[in-house]
Write an enzyme that holds these catalytic residues in place. Structure first.
Site, short mmCIF file in Angstrom:
data_model
loop_
_atom_site.label_atom_id
_atom_site.label_comp_id
_atom_site.label_asym_id
_atom_site.label_seq_id
_atom_site.Cartn_x
_atom_site.Cartn_y
_atom_site.Cartn_z
CG ASN A 146 31.21 37.03 40.97
OD1 ASN A 146 31.02 37.09 39.55
ND2 ASN A 146 32.06 36.14 41.25
CG PHE A 175 40.69 39.06 32.50
CD1 PHE A 175 41.24 38.30 31.72
CD2 PHE A 175 40.02 40.20 31.97
CE1 PHE A 175 41.38 38.46 30.31
CE2 PHE A 175 39.75 40.37 30.53
CZ PHE A 175 40.57 39.40 29.47
CE LYS A 184 44.06 41.79 42.18
NZ LYS A 184 42.66 42.03 42.18
CE LYS A 193 45.71 36.38 41.76
NZ LYS A 193 44.63 36.01 41.65
O1 C5P Z 1 40.17 38.01 42.07
P1 C5P Z 1 41.40 38.60 41.63
O2 C5P Z 1 41.23 40.08 41.14
O3 C5P Z 1 42.61 38.26 42.62
O4 C5P Z 1 41.74 37.96 40.29
C1 C5P Z 1 42.61 38.02 39.59
C2 C5P Z 1 42.80 36.85 38.74
O5 C5P Z 1 43.12 35.72 39.34
C3 C5P Z 1 41.77 36.85 37.57
O6 C5P Z 1 42.24 36.23 36.45
C4 C5P Z 1 40.96 35.48 38.24
O7 C5P Z 1 40.67 34.72 37.38
C5 C5P Z 1 42.27 34.71 39.11
N1 C5P Z 1 41.64 34.16 40.08
C6 C5P Z 1 41.81 32.97 40.29
N2 C5P Z 1 41.13 32.06 41.61
C7 C5P Z 1 40.89 33.09 42.65
C8 C5P Z 1 40.61 34.30 42.45
C9 C5P Z 1 41.12 34.72 41.45
O8 C5P Z 1 42.13 32.35 39.40
N3 C5P Z 1 40.42 32.33 43.74
#
Ligand code: C5P
Length: 401
Positions: free
Chosen positions: A213, A326, A340, A344
């Site tokens: 990305n 983030f 989110k 989490k």
């Molecule tokens: O991708 P997403 O919006 O869910 O990301 C939210 C948070 O989760 C971010 O802090 C990102 O670093 C973390 N994340 C992660 N592993 C993933 C997807 C996201 O640690 N596979």
């Protein structure tokens, strides 16, 4: 809301004396400037025989001072002006002769005079032949300096420029940078271990292609820098980016999400705070081909499988560090971010609009915590990172008390 921290750069006076290790001081100047410090170089006559003042001038962006009688200083007191305009002085390399001068309060050139005239911390990084180092006179002088409150950055043992092997080899530029940062550390996160993930991940499809990305890593690197400035020990786990890492951070380079998870698992037990800035790829190819996939002319289907969620894994550990997430959203920022954070189980989540933030040097952030929303108006990423670190430090302390 936390106050905006002072953005005044720390000012280091870097003194160079005669020694082959002077080349390491040039590298040190580069690292410190990169970390946002102001560096003013002062060189003795012998130092100028090892590296040119032009090198230091180019690296620091400031004219180098070498002469006690420099007429560029209006009041003709370069020694007073230079020492008053420094938050700390580091002499690297410090020769045996210069150490002897310091120990005896001699002041017969610009550098020794301004060291005597200072009212800021003095650090000394000796560099010399092993026998000069071991000589009782040198050891006596070093003991005197320690008693005078001077920090001695003890050399390593190793191969020396003279061909001998032993004590007296000056520390490497990165080690010196760490020592300089330590002097400037404020209390905010002193002694805390902060783990940061940054950048994108790259998920191979075949030997030459992959899914990634457009994350630049700038925000994650800024968070690592701000945590260092706040006194933390920082480990930065980075996906593939084109950025210079903060010199004082421990850097672990990774490629894929699964690599990142392994790296996080290896170090997370040491972390007090985990800031997950990385834009981890949500999916990877179900089976990556070792060879380059050949073009067939027709459609092909790529099966994707979800990657592990690193932040979720850490937040669900039996004794998780303080976890910060983030979220880069393209729409419904607040609703998605709040969901989110709850999903989490995070005490804090920083959200921004992907289209504003990705690749940019600036961003607007909204922090979400148990008390609600805290908008951080658009600012350079390093400023946002400093504001975020202040917020994290306040919540972390509250949680502990
Ligand atoms: O991708 P997403 O919006 O869910 O990301 C939210 C948070 O989760 C971010 O802090 C990102 O670093 C973390 N994340 C992660 N592993 C993933 C997807 C996201 O640690 N596979």
């Amino acid at each position: 809301m936390a106050n905006i921290p002072s953005l005044t750069a720390k000012r280091l006076l870097l003194g160079l004396t005669g020694g082959v290790a002077a080349y390491k001081a040039a590298e040190l100047a580069r690292l410190l400037i990169q970390d946002g410090m102001e560096v003013q170089a002062v060189m003795t006559e012998s130092a100028c025989r090892f590296v040119g003042p032009a090198t230091l001038q180019a690296l620091t962006g400031k004219p180098v001072f070498t002469d006690l009688w420099d007429t560029r200083v209006a009041n003709n007191m370069a020694h007073i002006d230079l020492s008053r305009n420094a938050d700390a002085i580091l002499v690297a390399p410090a020769s045996a002769d210069f150490i002897a001068k310091l120990a005896h309060g001699l002041a017969d050139d610009l550098l020794s005079t301004l060291c005597l005239a200072r009212d800021c911390p003095l650090l000394v990084a000796p560099a010399m032949n092993r026998q000069m180092w071991e000589h009782p006179a040198t050891q006596r002088n070093l003991a005197t300096l320690r008693l005078d409150g001077v920090t001695i950055l003890d050399p390593h043992s190793g191969a020396q420029a003279c061909g001998e092997t032993g004590m007296g080899r000056m520390l490497e530029a990165q080690e010196l940078a760490k020592a300089v940062h330590a002097v400037f550390r404020p209390e905010l996160l002193r002694g805390r271990c902060v783990l940061v993930t940054a950048g994108p991940t790259y998920e191979a499809i075949d030997a030459v292609r992959g899914i990634t990305n457009s994350s630049s890593g700038k925000m994650g690197y800024a968070v690592a820098r701000a945590a260092l400035e706040a006194g933390a020990d920082v480990t930065l786990i980075s996906g593939p980016v084109c950025l210079e890492p903060p010199a004082a951070a421990r850097l672990i380079n990774v490629v894929s999400a699964r690599d990142m998870l392994v790296a996080v698992k290896n170090v997370v037990s040491y972390a007090d705070i985990f800031v997950s800035v990385a834009a981890v790829a949500d999916y990877r190819a179900a089976s990556a081909s070792k060879q380059k996939i050949k073009k067939t002319g027709g459609d092909i289907t790529l099966e994707l499988t979800p990657n592990p969620d690193i932040l979720e894994y850490v937040a669900n550990l039996p004794k998780p560090p303080f976890c910060v997430g983030f979220a880069a959203e393209t729409e419904n920022l607040k609703v998605n971010a709040a969901l989110k954070r709850r999903g989490k189980k995070l005490p804090l989540l920083a959200a921004n609009l992907a289209q504003d933030a990705i690749g940019s040097d600036e961003s607007a952030l909204v922090l979400f915590d148990d008390e609600g929303e805290h908008p951080l108006l658009k600012a350079p990423k390093i400023v946002q990172a400093q504001r975020l670190i202040q917020h994290i430090a306040a919540l972390y302390e509250k949680q502990r008390s």
